[in-house]
Write an enzyme that holds these catalytic residues in place. Structure first.
Site, short mmCIF file in Angstrom:
data_model
loop_
_atom_site.label_atom_id
_atom_site.label_comp_id
_atom_site.label_asym_id
_atom_site.label_seq_id
_atom_site.Cartn_x
_atom_site.Cartn_y
_atom_site.Cartn_z
N THR A 109 14.82 1.91 -4.21
CA THR A 109 13.40 1.94 -4.98
C THR A 109 13.50 2.22 -6.08
OG1 THR A 109 12.19 2.09 -3.54
CG2 THR A 109 10.98 3.19 -5.70
N ARG A 128 2.97 -2.59 6.13
CA ARG A 128 2.87 -0.89 5.63
C ARG A 128 2.96 -0.94 4.37
NH1 ARG A 128 7.46 1.43 2.87
NH2 ARG A 128 7.30 3.87 3.63
N VAL A 129 2.16 0.13 3.84
CA VAL A 129 1.89 0.35 2.81
C VAL A 129 2.61 1.77 2.41
CG1 VAL A 129 0.13 1.42 1.09
CG2 VAL A 129 -0.40 -0.35 2.66
N SER A 130 3.87 1.58 0.94
CA SER A 130 4.14 2.13 0.48
C SER A 130 4.04 3.54 -0.02
CB SER A 130 5.06 1.50 -0.31
OG SER A 130 5.94 2.97 -1.62
N ASP A 131 4.38 4.49 -0.41
CA ASP A 131 3.62 5.39 -1.51
C ASP A 131 3.98 5.52 -2.38
OD1 ASP A 131 7.02 5.99 -1.05
OD2 ASP A 131 6.59 6.93 -2.65
N1 ASP Z 1 9.42 5.11 -1.36
C1 ASP Z 1 9.72 3.53 -0.70
C2 ASP Z 1 8.75 3.85 0.32
O1 ASP Z 1 9.04 3.92 1.68
C3 ASP Z 1 10.84 3.74 -0.38
C4 ASP Z 1 12.18 3.34 -1.25
O2 ASP Z 1 11.78 4.90 -2.43
O3 ASP Z 1 13.34 3.68 -1.60
O4 ASP Z 1 8.33 2.42 0.29
#
Ligand code: ASP
Length: 317
Positions: free
Chosen positions: A178, A206-209
């Site tokens: 990310t 699924r929902v990302s942070d």
């Molecule tokens: N935080 C992101 C998620 O869980 C993944 C990442 O940061 O690589 O969707």
């Protein structure tokens, strides 16, 4: 005389996660991150606003296929890409974002458009509809490499629970994480953006942070972007936690140390980058590596050589 250009600060990340075993891969990531942090810095130094610099920086990183955002995003369990992005204006203390959008080149552009909208965070169908309304061209973010990785997982009957977005890879162009950008402009205004393809191999919906205040948060005092396991970031509410601790008067290095000590005790796996209004550059991680690079106003630096495990850093103004 005050050197106004010294006011500009930039920090970016390209993910956090397991150690990079391949040294060549590390150097390639370092070159990419240094080039991009410098491009963003030059734009800010030329007088662009923090928000515009953050959008520009996110676009650069979304275009880079080695990072898991925009072009080169990892595939979900069903073999599709769904991306999330958020933008927060520290001065206005306003967040906007999109969750699980497909077929756009720059999810951050949708987040930027939503800054002035009454409805500021849109999910899948709504974000696709917005892209259509804005006349954005359809874009396929799936690279051959990501498709091959997903087909390999399918052949292995999906043994892994996620794509391991920063995990080691012999191929230096393979899995990276990310992205996030934090800028303090020459007027001292803060802005932050985060963009992701998610964890990879997650179930649909699924929902990302990344498009939550847990993953992306800013006010007039500080701005933070997170990366790593989204569920861990949400459980610690990491970005907002750091920003609010600093806003309430905790010294930035104390806020970092306390938040990452708590995260370590809770066995979290993530990293964060940030800036303060006073010009401190901040980073922290519990993961093996954090792929972050910064521009202090005089020099470039990065976190790529940090030891594995929990580390925090503050480069003071
Ligand atoms: N935080 C992101 C998620 O869980 C993944 C990442 O940061 O690589 O969707």
């Amino acid at each position: 005389m005050i050197d106004m250009y010294r006011n500009v600060k930039v920090i970016i990340h390209g993910g956090a996660g397991s150690a990079l075993q391949d040294r060549g891969g590390l150097e390639a990531v370092r070159q990419d991150l240094h080039r991009m942090v410098d491009q963003i810095y030059q734009r800010a130094q030329a007088g662009a606003k923090a928000m515009d610099c953050v959008v520009y920086g996110c676009q650069l990183l979304e275009d880079a296929p080695r990072f898991n955002a925009g072009y080169g995003s990892v595939l979900q369990s069903d073999g599709q890409v769904r991306m999330s992005a958020a933008l927060m204006d520290g001065q206005a203390q306003r967040l906007s974002g999109v969750i699980n959008v497909s077929r756009v080149a720059h999810p951050i552009d949708l987040a930027a458009h939503l800054q002035s909208s009454d409805d500021r965070v849109l999910s899948d169908v709504g974000s696709m509809e917005l892209a259509r309304e804005l006349g954005l061209p359809l874009f396929d973010p799936i690279t051959d490499l990501r498709l091959r990785e997903w087909m390999q997982e399918r052949a292995n009957h999906f043994q892994r629970s996620m794509a391991g977005v920063v995990a080691e890879a012999a191929d230096p162009h393979a899995r990276r994480g990310t992205i996030g950008v934090v800028v303090r402009d020459e007027n001292g205004h803060l802005a932050v953006g985060t963009s992701t393809g998610g964890k990879g191999l997650e179930r649909i919906g699924r929902v990302s942070d990344s498009a939550m205040p847990a993953g992306t948060y800013a006010n007039g005092h500080a701005a933070v972007s997170c990366t790593g396991i989204g569920e861990d970031i949400i459980d610690e509410c990491l970005a907002a936690r750091l920003v609010i601790r600093i806003s309430d008067g905790m010294a930035p290095e104390v806020a970092l140390a306390k938040s990452f000590a708590e995260a370590t005790a809770n066995q979290r796996d993530f990293g964060a980058i940030g800036l303060t209004q006073g010009g401190d550059i901040l980073w922290g991680k519990t993961s093996d590596v954090l792929l972050a690079a910064y521009h202090t106003g005089t020099t470039l630096g990065d976190t790529l050589d940090q030891p594995q495990g929990t580390q925090t850093g503050r480069i003071s103004a």
